[in-house]
Motif scaffolding. Sequence first.
Motif, PDB file in Angstrom:
ATOM      1  N   ARG A   1      19.557  65.318 -40.347  1.00  0.00           N
ATOM      2  CA  ARG A   1      18.489  66.322 -40.171  1.00  0.00           C
ATOM      3  C   ARG A   1      18.676  67.083 -38.861  1.00  0.00           C
ATOM      4  O   ARG A   1      18.458  68.286 -38.797  1.00  0.00           O
ATOM      5  CB  ARG A   1      17.107  65.661 -40.206  1.00  0.00           C
ATOM      6  N   THR A   2      19.093  66.383 -37.820  1.00  0.00           N
ATOM      7  CA  THR A   2      19.347  67.036 -36.533  1.00  0.00           C
ATOM      8  C   THR A   2      20.484  68.044 -36.658  1.00  0.00           C
ATOM      9  O   THR A   2      20.372  69.185 -36.184  1.00  0.00           O
ATOM     10  CB  THR A   2      19.672  65.989 -35.449  1.00  0.00           C
ATOM     11  N   VAL A   3      21.576  67.632 -37.294  1.00  0.00           N
ATOM     12  CA  VAL A   3      22.710  68.542 -37.492  1.00  0.00           C
ATOM     13  C   VAL A   3      22.266  69.738 -38.327  1.00  0.00           C
ATOM     14  O   VAL A   3      22.589  70.888 -38.003  1.00  0.00           O
ATOM     15  CB  VAL A   3      23.910  67.812 -38.133  1.00  0.00           C
ATOM     16  N   HIS A   4      21.503  69.486 -39.376  1.00  0.00           N
ATOM     17  CA  HIS A   4      20.976  70.549 -40.235  1.00  0.00           C
ATOM     18  C   HIS A   4      20.168  71.543 -39.388  1.00  0.00           C
ATOM     19  O   HIS A   4      20.376  72.762 -39.484  1.00  0.00           O
ATOM     20  CB  HIS A   4      20.105  69.902 -41.312  1.00  0.00           C
ATOM     21  N   HIS A   5      19.281  71.041 -38.564  1.00  0.00           N
ATOM     22  CA  HIS A   5      18.469  71.908 -37.698  1.00  0.00           C
ATOM     23  C   HIS A   5      19.349  72.731 -36.753  1.00  0.00           C
ATOM     24  O   HIS A   5      19.131  73.935 -36.574  1.00  0.00           O
ATOM     25  CB  HIS A   5      17.479  71.058 -36.895  1.00  0.00           C
ATOM     26  N   LEU A   6      20.352  72.090 -36.164  1.00  0.00           N
ATOM     27  CA  LEU A   6      21.239  72.804 -35.238  1.00  0.00           C
ATOM     28  C   LEU A   6      22.055  73.873 -35.961  1.00  0.00           C
ATOM     29  O   LEU A   6      22.297  74.953 -35.413  1.00  0.00           O
ATOM     30  CB  LEU A   6      22.150  71.810 -34.511  1.00  0.00           C
ATOM     31  N   ILE A   7      22.460  73.596 -37.187  1.00  0.00           N
ATOM     32  CA  ILE A   7      23.163  74.612 -37.981  1.00  0.00           C
ATOM     33  C   ILE A   7      22.237  75.803 -38.223  1.00  0.00           C
ATOM     34  O   ILE A   7      22.663  76.964 -38.115  1.00  0.00           O
ATOM     35  CB  ILE A   7      23.684  74.016 -39.310  1.00  0.00           C
ATOM     36  N   GLU A   8      20.978  75.527 -38.531  1.00  0.00           N
ATOM     37  CA  GLU A   8      20.024  76.623 -38.722  1.00  0.00           C
ATOM     38  C   GLU A   8      19.900  77.469 -37.456  1.00  0.00           C
ATOM     39  O   GLU A   8      19.806  78.698 -37.536  1.00  0.00           O
ATOM     40  CB  GLU A   8      18.664  76.077 -39.144  1.00  0.00           C
ATOM     41  N   GLU A   9      19.932  76.809 -36.302  1.00  0.00           N
ATOM     42  CA  GLU A   9      19.901  77.552 -35.038  1.00  0.00           C
ATOM     43  C   GLU A   9      21.140  78.432 -34.893  1.00  0.00           C
ATOM     44  O   GLU A   9      21.047  79.584 -34.461  1.00  0.00           O
ATOM     45  CB  GLU A   9      19.802  76.583 -33.847  1.00  0.00           C
ATOM     46  N   CYS A  10      22.287  77.910 -35.260  1.00  0.00           N
ATOM     47  CA  CYS A  10      23.528  78.700 -35.212  1.00  0.00           C
ATOM     48  C   CYS A  10      23.421  79.922 -36.124  1.00  0.00           C
ATOM     49  O   CYS A  10      23.864  81.012 -35.763  1.00  0.00           O
ATOM     50  CB  CYS A  10      24.723  77.846 -35.634  1.00  0.00           C
ATOM     51  N   ILE A  11      22.835  79.728 -37.299  1.00  0.00           N
ATOM     52  CA  ILE A  11      22.676  80.828 -38.250  1.00  0.00           C
ATOM     53  C   ILE A  11      21.776  81.911 -37.658  1.00  0.00           C
ATOM     54  O   ILE A  11      22.037  83.108 -37.827  1.00  0.00           O
ATOM     55  CB  ILE A  11      22.164  80.298 -39.607  1.00  0.00           C
ATOM     56  N   LEU A  12      20.744  81.499 -36.936  1.00  0.00           N
ATOM     57  CA  LEU A  12      19.873  82.484 -36.279  1.00  0.00           C
ATOM     58  C   LEU A  12      20.648  83.341 -35.285  1.00  0.00           C
ATOM     59  O   LEU A  12      20.301  84.496 -35.045  1.00  0.00           O
ATOM     60  CB  LEU A  12      18.705  81.792 -35.578  1.00  0.00           C
ATOM     61  N   PHE A  13      21.722  82.771 -34.731  1.00  0.00           N
ATOM     62  CA  PHE A  13      22.580  83.508 -33.803  1.00  0.00           C
ATOM     63  C   PHE A  13      23.758  84.166 -34.514  1.00  0.00           C
ATOM     64  O   PHE A  13      24.707  84.614 -33.881  1.00  0.00           O
ATOM     65  CB  PHE A  13      23.064  82.584 -32.682  1.00  0.00           C
ATOM     66  N   ASN A  14      23.694  84.195 -35.860  1.00  0.00           N
ATOM     67  CA  ASN A  14      24.701  84.877 -36.683  1.00  0.00           C
ATOM     68  C   ASN A  14      26.106  84.296 -36.501  1.00  0.00           C
ATOM     69  O   ASN A  14      27.102  85.022 -36.547  1.00  0.00           O
ATOM     70  CB  ASN A  14      24.682  86.388 -36.391  1.00  0.00           C
ATOM     71  N   MET A  15      26.199  82.990 -36.290  1.00  0.00           N
ATOM     72  CA  MET A  15      27.500  82.341 -36.093  1.00  0.00           C
ATOM     73  C   MET A  15      28.162  82.021 -37.431  1.00  0.00           C
ATOM     74  O   MET A  15      27.483  81.743 -38.417  1.00  0.00           O
ATOM     75  CB  MET A  15      27.334  81.028 -35.327  1.00  0.00           C
ATOM     76  N   SER A  16      29.483  82.039 -37.426  1.00  0.00           N
ATOM     77  CA  SER A  16      30.248  81.571 -38.579  1.00  0.00           C
ATOM     78  C   SER A  16      30.246  80.048 -38.574  1.00  0.00           C
ATOM     79  O   SER A  16      29.855  79.406 -37.577  1.00  0.00           O
ATOM     80  CB  SER A  16      31.696  82.065 -38.488  1.00  0.00           C
ATOM     81  N   LYS A  17      30.702  79.459 -39.655  1.00  0.00           N
ATOM     82  CA  LYS A  17      30.802  77.999 -39.705  1.00  0.00           C
ATOM     83  C   LYS A  17      31.693  77.490 -38.583  1.00  0.00           C
ATOM     84  O   LYS A  17      31.354  76.512 -37.910  1.00  0.00           O
ATOM     85  CB  LYS A  17      31.350  77.543 -41.068  1.00  0.00           C
TER      86      LYS A  17
END
Length: 77
Positions: free
Chosen positions: A10-26
Amino acid sequence: MGDSSASYIRTVHHLIEECILFNMSKEECMDALSKHANIQPIITSTVWKELEKENKDFFEAYTKKRQVRAPNTAGDS
């Protein structure tokens, strides 16, 4: 161990969502979480892939949006 594993995911999932907010690629997200949260890139990649499976339409639109916004640089994914 199950609860702590689920909490970690869940923590990793949340951090990925934060990355998406910054328009980051995988790849950018994997790098950022590795450097700043000490999360192994394979973990980020695995959770990202599962999110893509569960949210196919979102990730297709997200990828298209990133391609439109991305500068024309060689090697950008």
